[in-house]
Design an enzyme around this catalytic site. Structure first.
Site, PDB file in Angstrom:
ATOM      1  N   PRO A   2       9.514  -2.837  -2.047  1.00  0.00           N
ATOM      2  CA  PRO A   2       8.867  -1.669  -1.621  1.00  0.00           C
ATOM      3  C   PRO A   2       7.409  -1.696  -1.649  1.00  0.00           C
ATOM      4  CG  PRO A   2      10.039  -1.137  -3.684  1.00  0.00           C
ATOM      5  CD  PRO A   2       9.938  -2.569  -3.537  1.00  0.00           C
ATOM      6  N   GLU A   3       6.930  -2.581  -0.294  1.00  0.00           N
ATOM      7  CA  GLU A   3       5.711  -2.251  -0.056  1.00  0.00           C
ATOM      8  C   GLU A   3       5.459  -1.616   1.244  1.00  0.00           C
ATOM      9  OE1 GLU A   3       3.551  -6.326   0.109  1.00  0.00           O
ATOM     10  OE2 GLU A   3       4.919  -7.088  -1.215  1.00  0.00           O
ATOM     11  N   LYS A  59       2.224   3.015  -0.432  1.00  0.00           N
ATOM     12  CA  LYS A  59       3.396   2.846  -0.721  1.00  0.00           C
ATOM     13  C   LYS A  59       4.206   4.277  -1.350  1.00  0.00           C
ATOM     14  CE  LYS A  59       2.005  -1.635  -2.432  1.00  0.00           C
ATOM     15  NZ  LYS A  59       1.763  -2.499  -3.708  1.00  0.00           N
ATOM     16  N   ARG A 112      15.119  -1.010 -11.894  1.00  0.00           N
ATOM     17  CA  ARG A 112      14.241  -1.121 -12.965  1.00  0.00           C
ATOM     18  C   ARG A 112      13.525   0.153 -13.525  1.00  0.00           C
ATOM     19  NH1 ARG A 112      11.423  -6.418 -11.052  1.00  0.00           N
ATOM     20  NH2 ARG A 112      10.035  -6.031 -12.854  1.00  0.00           N
TER      21      ARG A 112
END
Length: 262
Positions: A2-3, A59, A112
């Site tokens: 996710p950028e 982001k 994560r």
DNA sequence: CTAGATGTTAAGGT
DNA sequence: CACCTTAACATCTA
């Protein structure tokens, strides 16, 4: 990954699936991802409301749910959204699930758990408090130039610094520097106008192209570094072995032949 | 088993 | 102050 481009895809996904449905419940499966709010409070504030629209900055994704009420999502390293049609079972790593009264739901999945889910009252105020720089796709060339020339340190470190420019992460930073034919460790303050112009153009081009290709890595142009960004990878331009080095605290991949240090 | 991985931040050093 | 490096967070994979 996710950028900025991936978050933009998440925004479009959310816009096309999850707006205008009454939120009937919010299930928090792991409160580790909650930012400054309890599971109970999150549910209490959102129940009965609808997501109206979303905005992205860097982001971060903000979803309007009422006056002075925005859901804020940050995807960390592994965050993603999944819309669940008609009671489809959520992925095992869904951390928060927004249930709609039409029996569909939006899951915030994050293996994560470096992602963040929270509520804010005001987007502008949040950006200020967090000290985020201008969005990488919104910034003008004069603004870009001012930031780069005012700071010392490796160019890549500047590109990655969300407080200076918001949205660029480690992978796209490598691609941007490759396309600009610039060594990641080049001192930012030493870049001349033509270097800055090249870097600015590459930034826009890489981010826009990634979005246009829906961030599908399999569809990235063969001329891009990203697909070879690994051990034994070779430069798509000259065929020489790519090198890796730690710059700005992150692993950088680059071609020492094509990317000259300035 | 170990090292490293897309993100961010804190802590300590120069 | 401005910059650097390192470690930490949780979890999986090479």
């Amino acid at each position: 990954m996710p950028e900025l481009p991936e978050v933009e895809m998440s925004k479009r996904y959310l816009d096309s699936t999850s707006l205008h449905q009454r939120i009937s419940n919010v299930e928090v499966h792991d409160s580790y991802v909650l930012e400054r709010i309890s599971a109970r409070e999150l549910g209490r504030r959102l129940r009965g409301r609808r997501f109206q629209k979303s905005e992205r900055h860097g982001k971060h994704l903000f979803v309007r749910a009422g006056d002075e009420l925005w859901l804020r999502l940050h995807f960390g390293m592994t965050g993603a959204l999944e819309y669940l049609k008609h009671d489809k079972v959520a992925p095992k790593t869904a951390r928060v699930i927004f249930r709609f009264s039409n029996s569909c739901a939006l899951a915030f999945d994050d293996q994560r758990k470096f992602g963040e889910v929270g509520l804010i009252e005001n987007v502008e105020k949040f950006l200020r408090t967090r000290g985020l720089g201008p969005d990488a796709l919104e910034i003008s060339f004069p603004g870009f130039k001012a930031i780069l020339s005012k700071h010392r340190g490796a160019t890549k470190a500047i590109l990655l610094n969300q407080q200076l420019i918001a949205g660029i992460g480690n992978l796209y930073a490598d691609e941007i520097l490759f396309r600009a034919r610039m060594h990641p460790a080049s001192e930012a303050a030493r870049l001349r106008d033509k270097d800055l112009a090249r870097l600015f153009r590459a930034t826009r081009q890489v981010l826009a192209k990634a979005i246009a290709l829906k961030t599908d890595f399999n569809r990235l142009p063969k001329s891009w570094l990203l697909t070879r960004r690994e051990k034994r990878g070779r430069c798509p331009r000259c065929g020489r072995a790519l090198q890796s080095a730690t710059i700005g605290g992150r692993t950088s991949w680059f071609c020492a032949h094509c990317q000259k240090r300035i």
